[in-house]
Design an enzyme around this catalytic site. Structure first.
Site, PDB file in Angstrom:
ATOM      1  N   HIS A  73      64.253  58.763  38.040  1.00  0.00           N
ATOM      2  CA  HIS A  73      65.320  59.736  38.308  1.00  0.00           C
ATOM      3  C   HIS A  73      64.826  60.811  39.281  1.00  0.00           C
ATOM      4  CE1 HIS A  73      68.526  58.524  35.666  1.00  0.00           C
ATOM      5  NE2 HIS A  73      67.830  58.672  34.553  1.00  0.00           N
TER       6      HIS A  73
ATOM      7  N   HIS B  74      60.629  56.004  33.630  1.00  0.00           N
ATOM      8  CA  HIS B  74      62.088  56.108  33.752  1.00  0.00           C
ATOM      9  C   HIS B  74      62.476  57.468  34.327  1.00  0.00           C
ATOM     10  CE1 HIS B  74      66.303  55.344  32.321  1.00  0.00           C
ATOM     11  NE2 HIS B  74      66.318  56.665  32.328  1.00  0.00           N
ATOM     12  N   GLU B  75      61.975  58.530  33.732  1.00  0.00           N
ATOM     13  CA  GLU B  75      62.366  59.861  34.195  1.00  0.00           C
ATOM     14  C   GLU B  75      61.830  60.158  35.591  1.00  0.00           C
ATOM     15  OE1 GLU B  75      64.681  61.298  32.771  1.00  0.00           O
ATOM     16  OE2 GLU B  75      64.634  60.158  30.901  1.00  0.00           O
TER      17      GLU B  75
ATOM     18  N   HIS C 107      64.839  59.745  42.772  1.00  0.00           N
ATOM     19  CA  HIS C 107      66.205  59.712  43.292  1.00  0.00           C
ATOM     20  C   HIS C 107      66.574  61.083  43.866  1.00  0.00           C
ATOM     21  CE1 HIS C 107      70.535  58.026  42.402  1.00  0.00           C
ATOM     22  NE2 HIS C 107      70.251  58.029  43.682  1.00  0.00           N
TER      23      HIS C 107
END
Length: 688
Positions: A482, A478-479, A485
C-alpha cells in the site's frame, strides 16, 4: 501571537526535515483551535470558487477545488493518525466532537448550489473541453462526488442526508472507540508453569513485555492484540485458558453496557439504507458498488459463493483431520473454535515437520523490513535511507527517505510497528501528504508523498529481537505494498493520487506485494536466524513453501463468511431489527461450520462499522486477490520474479498511475487482459 494562532501554526506549518510535521511540538490541545481555523479557511476557499463571477473553467473550478482546504487536510491527517495510532482520553473526546463537525462541513460544501452549478456545467460540456484522460477522471470524480452527496436533491432531502451523514460519523467514532476499550481493558494474567505449558519462549517474551507495559505487576499477560492472542491459541496446552481467551477475543463490542456495539450497528444499517434510497439506489450496497470494478452486489456474491462452496468443503476435510488428532490425544470433545488453531499447528508440525516456533527465529522484524525495501529496490529501483535523528509521532516510529536510483528524493516513509494500548488493532497504511504536481500558493510546484504504515507486532523485551510469524511478515509486506502505491504515485491531481482508486482495486498493489516475501531468493537472504545469523535451511524453506496452502479451508471460510454477512447487511430489503440474528441467519444459510467463526464478528467488524470505508466492500480483498494472483503469474510466466520489463509495466500501469485511469483499463494495459478467478483458486489450493 495568541494561543489559538500558535496552535494553528504548530499543527499546520510543517517545517521539519523535507517538510515533515514537527511532531515533537504538537500538543493534544493544539488540535481543537487548529481545526476551527482550518475549517474557516476552507470555507473561504469554497466561497471564492462558488462566487467567482467568471465563466467556470477546469482551472478556476476543478483545479481550485483540488487545492482548496489544504490546511484542513494537514490538520485532519495529523489528528486521525493520532486518533488511530496513539490515542488518549483527550483525543477520543475531540474525535467524538470532530467527526460529526467534519461531516457537517463537507455536507455544506456538497450542497452548495452555486458550487455544484459550476461543476455540473463543466460536466455537461466535458467532451468539448479538450481534457486529458486524467483531467476527465478528476472532473468525473468531483461531479459524481457531489451527486452522491445529494447535490441534486431537494432542500428537505439535502438536510435529511446531511443529518444522516453527521450521525453516521458519530456512530463510527463510537464504534471504534468501544472496540479499542474492550481490547485495552481485557488481559489474562498468567504466572505458574502449569498456566504457561506449551508456550514457546518468543510468546512468553511478548507476554512479559505486555505485562510490563501495563504496569500491574503480573509476570505474563495474554492480551487481545493479534500478535499475542493468535500464537497463544496455537500453542497453549491449557484448553480452558484457550477457551477463556478466545471468547474474550470474539466478544469485543458485545459485552453489554456502554461499550456494546450492537445498538450502534442497528442504527448504522438503518441510516445507510435510508441514505441509499434518498440517493435513488435500491440499497446501500448498490450505492457503494456504483463506481467499482465489481459494479453490482450480484457480481460480488457470485464470486464469494464460488469460493465459499470450495472453501467449506475443504474446511470439512481439515476438521476431520483435527478431530483425528483430538482422538489420538485420548480426548473425546468436538473441534471447538478455540481448538482449531491449536490442533492445526500440531497437524502442520506433523505433516510438514516444522512448527511456527521453529520458523519464527528466522523472521526478525528488522530483517523483514530490510526485505521489504530490497524487493522495492529490485523491482522499482528505489532505496530507503533511515533518518535516525528525525522524530516521528511516537518514539517507536522510524522515518525513512525513499530515493530514486539517481538519488532524487521520491517520498518520505514512516514505519510504526509495535502494538500498544493507545493504538487500535490491525494494520493500515495512510498518508500525511499525497503526491501531486499542482502549483501551490507558496509557489512550490507539487508535493512529495509522506506515507506511513501502522502494524501491531508484539514488542520484545529490552535487548531481544522482535520475531514475527509468517502471517506477521505477510502483513508487513502487505502494508508496504500500500505504501508503495502512495510513494510511487506520479499523477498531476491530488484526488487521483496513490490509493485514490476504487475500493476493490486498492488492495491489488498490497496483496500482490505479499508474493515477493516467499520468493526463495528473498527468504534465503533475509530469513536468517536471530542468534546465529545463518540463513533458513533449504529443508525448512522447502517446508514453508510446501505448507502455503495448509489450513486454507479454515482461512477462506473465516474471511468469506465475513464478506457474505457484510453484503447481506447492505442488501436487505427490510429494516434490520436484530443484526446478530441476521448474522446467525446468514451463517446458517451458507452452512458455517460450528468449529469456526467469522474473522470479524459484527460488533467488532471495524472495516465495516468504524466508518464506512469497507462497508459493502469487505469482499474487495478477495476481488483484488483474483487480480493479484493473476498479476504475479505474469512474472512467473517469465521465469523471473523480478523480470525488469514486467516490473516496469507494473510500476507504470499499477503503482504509479493512481486513479488517473479506469482500473479495468490500467490492469489490461499491464496484463493484456482481465483475469478470471482460476489463478486465485489455484493459489489458495482450491482449484478443481
Amino acid at each position: 501571537m495568541s494561543q489559538s494562532e500558535k496552535s494553528y501554526s504548530t499543527v499546520t506549518e510543517w517545517n521539519g526535515p523535507h517538510g515533515l510535521p514537527r511532531f515533537e511540538l504538537i500538543k493534544d490541545e493544539d488540535f481543537a483551535p487548529a481545526f476551527e481555523a482550518a475549517l474557516a479557511e476552507h470555507n473561504a476557499d469554497i466561497d471564492a470558487i462558488a462566487g467567482d463571477p467568471s465563466e467556470p473553467t477546469f482551472e478556476n473550478t476543478i483545479v481550485a477545488l483540488e487545492l482548496a482546504g489544504d490546511v484542513l487536510s494537514r490538520v485532519s491527517a495529523l489528528f486521525w493518525n493520532k486518533a488511530g495510532a496513539d490515542t488518549n482520553k483527550v483525543i477520543q473526546a475531540l474525535e467524538r466532537e470532530i467527526a460529526p463537525k467534519m461531516s457537517r462541513h463537507y455536507s455544506k460544501i456538497s450542497m452548495n448550489a452555486a458550487l455544484f452549478a459550476r461543476v455540473d456545467a463543466l460536466w455537461e460540456k466535458r467532451d468539448s473541453l479538450g481534457l486529458s484522460l486524467e483531467q476527465t477522471r478528476v472532473l468525473e470524480r468531483h461531479w459524481k462526488g457531489f451527486v452522491k452527496a445529494g447535490a441534486k436533491l431537494g432542500k428537505d432531502q439535502q438536510e435529511r442526508l446531511a443529518a444522516i451523514n453527521e450521525r453516521l460519523a458519530s456512530l463510527g467514532a463510537n464504534f471504534g472507540q468501544n472496540v479499542l476499550g474492550d481490547e485495552t481493558d481485557w488481559a489474562l494474567p498468567l504466572s505458574s508453569d502449569e498456566e504457561l505449558v506449551g508456550l514457546p519462549d518468543f510468546l512468553k517474551d511478548a507476554m512479559a513485555s505486555a505485562a510490563s507495559a501495563r504496569g500491574k505487576g503480573e509476570a505474563y499477560v495474554v492480551t487481545l492484540s493479534r500478535s499475542i492472542i493468535v500464537p497463544f491459541l496455537e500453542f497453549s496446552e491449557r484448553r480452558d485458558l484457550r477457551e477463556q481467551a478466545f471468547k474474550a477475543w470474539v466478544a469485543r463490542g458485545e459485552n453489554g453496557g456502554e461499550r456494546d456495539n450492537r445498538a450502534i450497528v442497528k442504527e448504522v444499517l438503518a441510516l445507510r439504507d435510508e441514505k441509499a434510497k434518498l440517493l435513488g439506489y435500491k440499497n446501500f450496497a448498490a450505492l457503494k458498488l456504483d463506481n467499482t470494478m465489481a459494479k453490482t452486489p450480484e457480481a460480488v456474491n457470485d464470486l464469494l459463493m464460488q469460493v465459499w462452496d470450495k472453501a467449506v468443503k475443504q474446511a470439512g476435510v481439515e476438521e476431520q483431520e483435527l478431530a483425528a488428532l483430538i482422538a489420538k490425544d485420548g480426548k473425546n470433545h468436538e473441534v471447538a473454535p478455540w481448538d482449531w488453531r491449536f490442533y492445526a499447528e500440531k497437524l502442520r508440525t506433523e505433516r510438514f515437520n516444522f512448527s511456527e516456533s521453529e520458523l519464527k527465529p528466522y523472521l526478525q522484524l528488522e530483517k523483514i523490513i530490510e526485505a521489504c525495501f530490497a524487493v522495492a529496490k529490485k523491482l522499482f529501483g528505489i532505496t530507503a535511507v533511515p533518518l535516525k535523528d528525525v522524530v516521528g509521532y511516537h518514539p517507536d516510529v522510524r522515518v525513512f527517505e525513499i530515493r530514486e536510483a539517481d538519488g532524487t528524493l521520491k517520498a518520505l516513509f514512516l514505519g510504526d510497528y509495535f502494538a500498544r494500548p493507545s493504538k487500535r488493532s490491525g494494520a493500515w497504511m495512510s498518508s500525511f501528504q499525497s503526491q501531486h504536481k499542482l502549483p501551490l500558493k507558496n509557489g512550490v510546484k507539487g508535493e512529495l508523498p509522506i506515507i506511513y504504515n501502522v502494524c501491531n507486532f508484539a514488542k520484545p523485551a529490552e535487548g531481544k529481537p522482535a520475531l514475527l510469524s509468517l502471517d506477521d511478515a505477510r502483513t508487513l509486506f502487505h502494508e508496504f505494498g500500500h505504501a508503495l502505491h502512495g510513494m510511487l504515485s506520479d499523477v498531476t491531481y491530488p484526488s487521483v493520487s496513490g490509493t485514490g482508486v476504487s475500493r476493490d482495486f486498492v488492495e491489488l498493489p498490497s496483496q500482490l506485494y505479499e508474493h515477493w516475501l516467499t520468493v526463495p531468493d528473498i527468504l534465503k537472504t533475509y530469513a536468517v536466524h536471530y542468534q546465529t545469523g545463518e540463513a533458513m535451511p533449504q529443508a525448512l524453506l522447502d517446508k514453508v513453501l510446501a505448507a502455503q496452502t495448509f489450513n486454507v479451508g479454515f482461512n477462506t471460510v473465516e474471511f468469506t463468511s465475513s464478506a457474505l454477512v457484510d453484503m447481506a447487511f447492505h442488501t436487505m430489503d427490510k429494516p434490520v431489527e436484530d443484526p446478530m440474528a441476521v448474522q446467525a441467519e446468514v451463517l446458517a444459510k451458507i452452512g458455517m461450520p460450528a468449529s469456526m467463526v467469522m474473522r470479524h464478528a459484527t460488533p467488532h467488524f471495524q472495516h465495516v462499522f468504524s466508518g464506512d470505508g469497507y462497508s459493502a466492500g469487505y469482499y474487495s480483498y478477495m476481488w483484488s486477490e483474483v487480480l493479484d494472483a493473476d498479476a504475479f503469474a505474469a512474472f512467473e510466466e517469465t521465469g523471473d520474479a523480478f523480470n525488469a520489463d514486467m516490473a516496469k509495466r507494473l510500476k507504470d500501469n499499477i503503482y504509479s498511475i493512481g486513479g488517473a485511469v479506469d482500473p479495468e483499463e490500467t490492469y489490461k494495459a499491464f496484463r493484456g487482459r482481465l483475469p478470471s478467478p482460476e489463478a486465485m483458486l489455484k493459489k489458495r489450493g482450491l482449484a478443481a
